[in-house]
Design an enzyme around this catalytic site. Structure first.
Site, PDB file in Angstrom:
ATOM      1  N   GLU A 242      38.772  32.160  41.661  1.00  0.00           N
ATOM      2  CA  GLU A 242      37.943  33.306  42.269  1.00  0.00           C
ATOM      3  C   GLU A 242      36.608  33.523  41.436  1.00  0.00           C
ATOM      4  OE1 GLU A 242      37.538  35.865  45.690  1.00  0.00           O
ATOM      5  OE2 GLU A 242      38.815  34.171  45.143  1.00  0.00           O
ATOM      6  N   ASP A 426      39.027  39.804  47.195  1.00  0.00           N
ATOM      7  CA  ASP A 426      40.293  39.424  46.468  1.00  0.00           C
ATOM      8  C   ASP A 426      41.244  39.204  47.661  1.00  0.00           C
ATOM      9  OD1 ASP A 426      39.144  39.290  43.846  1.00  0.00           O
ATOM     10  OD2 ASP A 426      38.907  41.486  44.089  1.00  0.00           O
TER      11      ASP A 426
END
Length: 442
Positions: A242, A426
């Site tokens: 990420e 997220d």
């Protein structure tokens, strides 16, 4: 065991344990109104100016004005420890300030842990406040516990919010911290030692952007150690990276070229990170200084295609990278190398759905609180001929192919008055991964 979730096809998680590594990025988020904090600090909106590193309250004010004026998200390192501590104390004591789990991997871990069948191991710097906030299904190794929390300040603003002459075109947030544990990646060794015992089904890496506050020598050393630690992960376990807001092009080039990209299976990123990546590594449309409003779908598609073609898995390249989940406010694209993933339609749709529900803090999409702002038609490329796609409201996920790469596009129902913007990316990445189905390498 083969799991399913809300009617989705089979997931790639076949046991009930995940290792979600906060590669540095576990902290407590102090979420509050950016305007109210700056007013409490005695500031008023002067000229906006971006600063790659914040050294003072003046730098903070200028950077916040710069990004609030654009309605764009950003994250910066604050270099002065004492000044940051004073600002953080003021922020925590302001009426309305809230404390949440923070850090990309910790947030993704929380999202997974909400499913009672899943267990998450979080290897990140965890202080007492963060430990108290974590879900019961998130396990922290004793070596990850520390006496003091790392705090990140999340300065939010609403669409149309005004501060003096300044008016925000979109709701968004500005993040800053003086985070040394995460920046130095102190939990790297804990992660490596945890692999064999925990035997994960999925590894999530995050926090590489936090190294921007470190010296070039330490950045280079730690990146090499990241690649080495990834190589210890057994073959067949998907690794998701990420990304987050960055300003250091040399660090981004190192992440792309020093074998980090080829070592991971999947990427998650937003429009700012995508364009910055292309600028740093001389990719398509890198002459563009910033997006003009909604990111052009054809340009986004060109950059995603370039990443997978230049750094993804192919017959001539020993790379594991086969998946990119791109998210921006009004639409998402899931790009995958053919033959390695299934269930992409459900995955990208699930990510879009959670964007609408989490921002509005509702369990389901409330039609009265969301709006459709995605383009109804677009070109799939500007680097080549491409094709024109018109979105069908009855089948809103559009699909196209380009040289062995599949693209799945979906509009997002955007929350008109978001309750909380931080952590949306997220949640989107976690939900997309949750629905994705990985196919064994042939």
């Amino acid at each position: 065991m083969q799991s399913s979730f809300h009617g989705a096809a089979s997931l790639f998680f076949h046991t009930a344990s995940f290792l979600l590594l906060s590669r540095v990025n576990a902290c407590v988020d102090v979420v509050l109104s950016g305007v109210k904090l700056l007013q409490a600090l005695g500031r008023s909106p002067a000229n906006g100016k971006d600063h790659t590193i914040l050294h003072s309250r003046n730098d903070l004010e200028e950077a916040f004005v710069h990004f609030m004026g654009k309605g764009a998200a950003a994250e910066r390192f604050f270099s002065d420890k004492e000044a940051f501590h004073d600002i953080a104390q003021t922020a925590s004591e302001l009426p309305g300030a809230q404390h949440y789990v923070g850090g990309n991997a910790a947030l993704i871990g929380q999202k997974f842990a909400a499913n009672s069948d899943l267990k998450v191991l979080l290897c990140g710097p965890v202080g007492p406040k963060l430990h108290e906030l974590l879900d019961d299904n998130v396990f922290v190794p004793p070596e990850s516990l520390q006496e003091v929390d790392e705090f990140h300040l999340i300065l939010e603003y609403q669409a149309g919010e005004e501060w003096g002459w300044l008016k925000a075109p979109h709701a968004n947030r500005f993040i800053f911290s003086h985070d040394l544990s995460n920046g130095a990646m102190n939990m790297l060794e804990v992660f490596v030692s945890s692999l064999e015992e925990f035997q994960p089904d999925l590894v999530v890496l995050s926090g590489l952007h936090m190294m921007e506050g470190q010296s070039k020598e330490l950045q280079r050393k730690r990146l090499l150690e990241v690649v080495s630690s990834i190589s210890d992960i057994p073959t067949g376990i998907p690794i998701h990276l990420e990304l987050a807001s960055m300003t250091n092009k040399e660090l981004m080039r190192s992440i792309v070229h020093q074998q980090v990209f080829p070592a991971v299976t999947s990427l998650g990123l937003n429009e700012q990170e995508l364009l910055f990546l292309s600028q740093a590594a001389s990719g398509p449309h890198s002459s563009l200084s910033s997006w003009n409003g909604i990111p052009d779908v054809g340009m986004v598609s060109d950059i995603l295609f370039w990443i997978l073609k230049e750094h993804g898995r192919s017959k001539s390249r020993a790379s594991d990278l086969t998946r990119i989940h791109f998210h921006t406010l009004v639409y998402h694209i899931l790009a995958t190398v053919d033959g390695h993933w299934a269930n992409q339609l459900a995955a990208v749709a699930a990510g879009a759905r959670v964007a609408g529900t989490q921002a509005c803090a509702t369990d389901t999409i409330d039609a009265s609180r969301v709006s459709l702002r995605a383009p109804r038609e677009f070109m799939t490329s500007h680097s080549e001929a491409g094709s024109r796609i018109v979105i069908n409201p009855n089948e809103p996920v559009a699909k196209w192919h380009r040289e062995g790469i599949s693209f799945h596009f979906t509009p997002v129902l955007v929350c008109k008055d978001p309750i909380r913007t931080v952590g949306l990316g997220d949640a989107i990445s976690a939900e997309g991964l949750f629905y994705s189905e990985v196919r064994p390498h042939s």
